[in-house]
Write an enzyme that holds these catalytic residues in place. Structure first.
Site, PDB file in Angstrom:
ATOM      1  CB  CYS A 142      -0.981  -0.033   1.162  1.00 11.28           C
ATOM      2  SG  CYS A 142      -2.361   1.135   0.957  1.00 11.28           S
ATOM      3  CG  HIS A 235      -3.930  -3.143   3.174  1.00 12.24           C
ATOM      4  ND1 HIS A 235      -2.770  -3.125   3.909  1.00 12.24           N
ATOM      5  CD2 HIS A 235      -4.194  -1.856   2.846  1.00 12.24           C
ATOM      6  CE1 HIS A 235      -2.354  -1.871   4.043  1.00 12.24           C
ATOM      7  NE2 HIS A 235      -3.190  -1.081   3.398  1.00 12.24           N
ATOM      8  CD  GLU A 237      -1.862  -6.713   4.653  1.00 10.90           C
ATOM      9  OE1 GLU A 237      -1.862  -5.518   5.005  1.00 10.90           O
ATOM     10  OE2 GLU A 237      -1.741  -7.079   3.467  1.00 10.90           O
ATOM     11  NE  ARG A 249     -10.151   5.109  12.167  1.00  8.08           N
ATOM     12  CZ  ARG A 249      -9.278   4.588  11.311  1.00  8.08           C
ATOM     13  NH1 ARG A 249      -8.429   3.651  11.690  1.00  8.08           N
ATOM     14  NH2 ARG A 249      -9.266   4.979  10.054  1.00  8.08           N
TER      15      ARG A 249
END
Length: 312
Positions: A142, A235, A237, A249
Site C-alpha cells: 500500500c 491489503h 493480509e 471508527r
C-alpha cells in the site's frame, strides 16, 4: 514448518487458536534448520493487528520463518503501548549489519502528506537503500509500495477524487509469473487508500512489470526483475473485520466516509462481511516466500550482501 515469533507476542495465542503452526524462540533453539530471516518494518498504527495479520499469511507455509520486527526510530506510536514496542521491536540500527532473506514494508496512514514531510521519511529512505544490498527480496504494501516506487524510480503518487475503500475484483496480467501461480482467473483484494500510482507512470520505467490490476482499483501488483522488489497496492493480509473497524471508527469521528464497496452483504453494515480474499492472500504470500525468497536466496545468508543469486 512454523513461523518463529517472540514467546510473548500477542499474535502467538491468536495464531495458535487458528491452527497456524507457531514456534516460539525457546522451541526454535532446539532445531538445526536454517530458517528464512524475514524483517518486518511495521509502519501501521495498529501494530499488534498488523503483526498478527502478516504473521498469519507468512506462517501458513512449509518453510520455517524467523520474523524480526522493527519500527522507525523516534516515531511515537499513538495506538500501541510503549511496553509492547520496547519488548518486541528493534531499531534499524540494531539490524543494519545483518542480511535478510526478505523484508516487508507495510502501509502507513500518511498518504495525503508529501513523502518528504513524513517524519520518518529519511530513515525509510535509508532502509530502502540498504535493502538493495542486504535483502534478497523486498515486499512493499500500500503506502509502502507508493513510497518504494517513488524512492527507487521517481514515480509520484496521485490523489484520488474519493477514497478507494472496499474489496475489489482483480485479474493477473502476467498469470505465468510465479507470484500468481495457482490463482483463479479473478481474485479479490481489500483496499483502503486516498492515493494511487498511475499505470502510465509505471509502464514508463523499463525495470518494472505490472502483474495484476483491477478495473475499479487500478494497478495492484508490480515487480522488478526476478521479484527482488514487489509492490502491492492493496491489503491482502487484512482480517474480515478490518475495513468494518475503519468504517465505524471514521463514522464515530464524524469523518465523511462511504460504505466500503463489495464488502457488507446487501450494503448493510449490520451484516457480517463475507471474506472472499483469504485463500488468495495465503497463496500470494506463500508464493512470494517460496519463489521470490526461498528458491533463489543463498544458503549462506551472509552471501546476500555480496549480491549472490542462485538459480534453482
Amino acid at each position: 514448518m512454523p513461523i518463529k515469533i517472540p514467546n510473548q507476542l500477542p499474535a502467538t495465542s491468536t495464531l495458535t487458536a487458528e491452527n497456524i503452526f507457531v514456534m516460539t524462540e525457546t522451541r526454535a533453539l532446539t532445531q538445526d534448520i536454517r530458517p528464512l530471516q524475514i524483517l518486518l518494518l511495521n509502519l501501521m498504527p495498529t501494530k499488534i493487528d498488523t503483526e498478527t495479520q502478516l504473521a498469519r499469511v507468512l506462517g501458513n507455509s512449509p518453510l520455517q520463518i524467523e520474523l524480526e520486527l522493527i519500527a522507525p526510530r523516534g516515531h511515537v506510536s499513538k495506538n500501541t503501548s510503549l511496553s509492547h514496542m520496547l519488548a518486541f521491536y528493534k531499531s534499524f540500527a540494531e539490524v543494519r549489519d545483518r542480511a535478510f532473506d526478505g523484508l516487508v514494508i507495510t502501509g502507513a496512514p500518511v498518504e495525503l502528506m508529501p513523502f518528504e514531510e513524513v517524519d520518518y521519511w529519511p530513515e525509510l529512505c535509508e532502509i530502502m537503500e540498504w535493502s538493495k544490498t542486504h535483502v534478497h527480496s523486498t515486499l512493499h504494501i500500500c503506502w509502502g509500495a507508493q513510497a518504494g516506487l517513488y524512492y527507487h524510480y521517481g514515480i509520484p503518487k496521485r490523489q484520488l477524487d474519493k477514497k478507494l475503500f472496499g474489496v475489489f475484483r482483480h485479474q493477473a496480467e502476467e498469470p505465468n509469473f510465479i507470484l500468481f501461480r495457482g490463482f483463479d482467473d479473478s481474485f479479490w483484494v481489500p483496499h483502503s487508500r486516498n492515493t494511487t500510482v498511475a499505470r502510465e507512470d509505471i509502464e514508463a520505467v523499463p525495470e518494472l512489470k505490472i502483474l495484476a490490476s483491477s478495473q475499479e482499483a487500478g494497478v495492484y501488483a508490480v515487480k522488478t526483475d526476478g521479484g527482488r522488489q514487489v509492490f502491492l497496492m492493496g491489503h491482502a493480509e487484512y482480517d474480515r473485520d478490518t475495513l468494518k473497524k475503519e468504517y465505524l471508527r471514521d463514522l464515530a469521528a464524524g469523518v465523511d466516509i462511504q460504505l466500503p464497496r463489495h464488502y457488507f452483504p446487501g450494503n448493510d453494515p449490520e451484516q457480517e462481511p463475507v471474506m472472499n480474499w483469504r485463500s488468495s492472500a495465503h497463496l500470494l504470500y506463500g508464493n512470494w516466500l517460496n519463489y521470490c525468497v526461498y528458491q533463489t536466496t543463498p544458503y549462506r545468508i551472509q552471501d546476500i550482501r555480496r549480491g549472490v543469486r542462485v538459480d534453482r
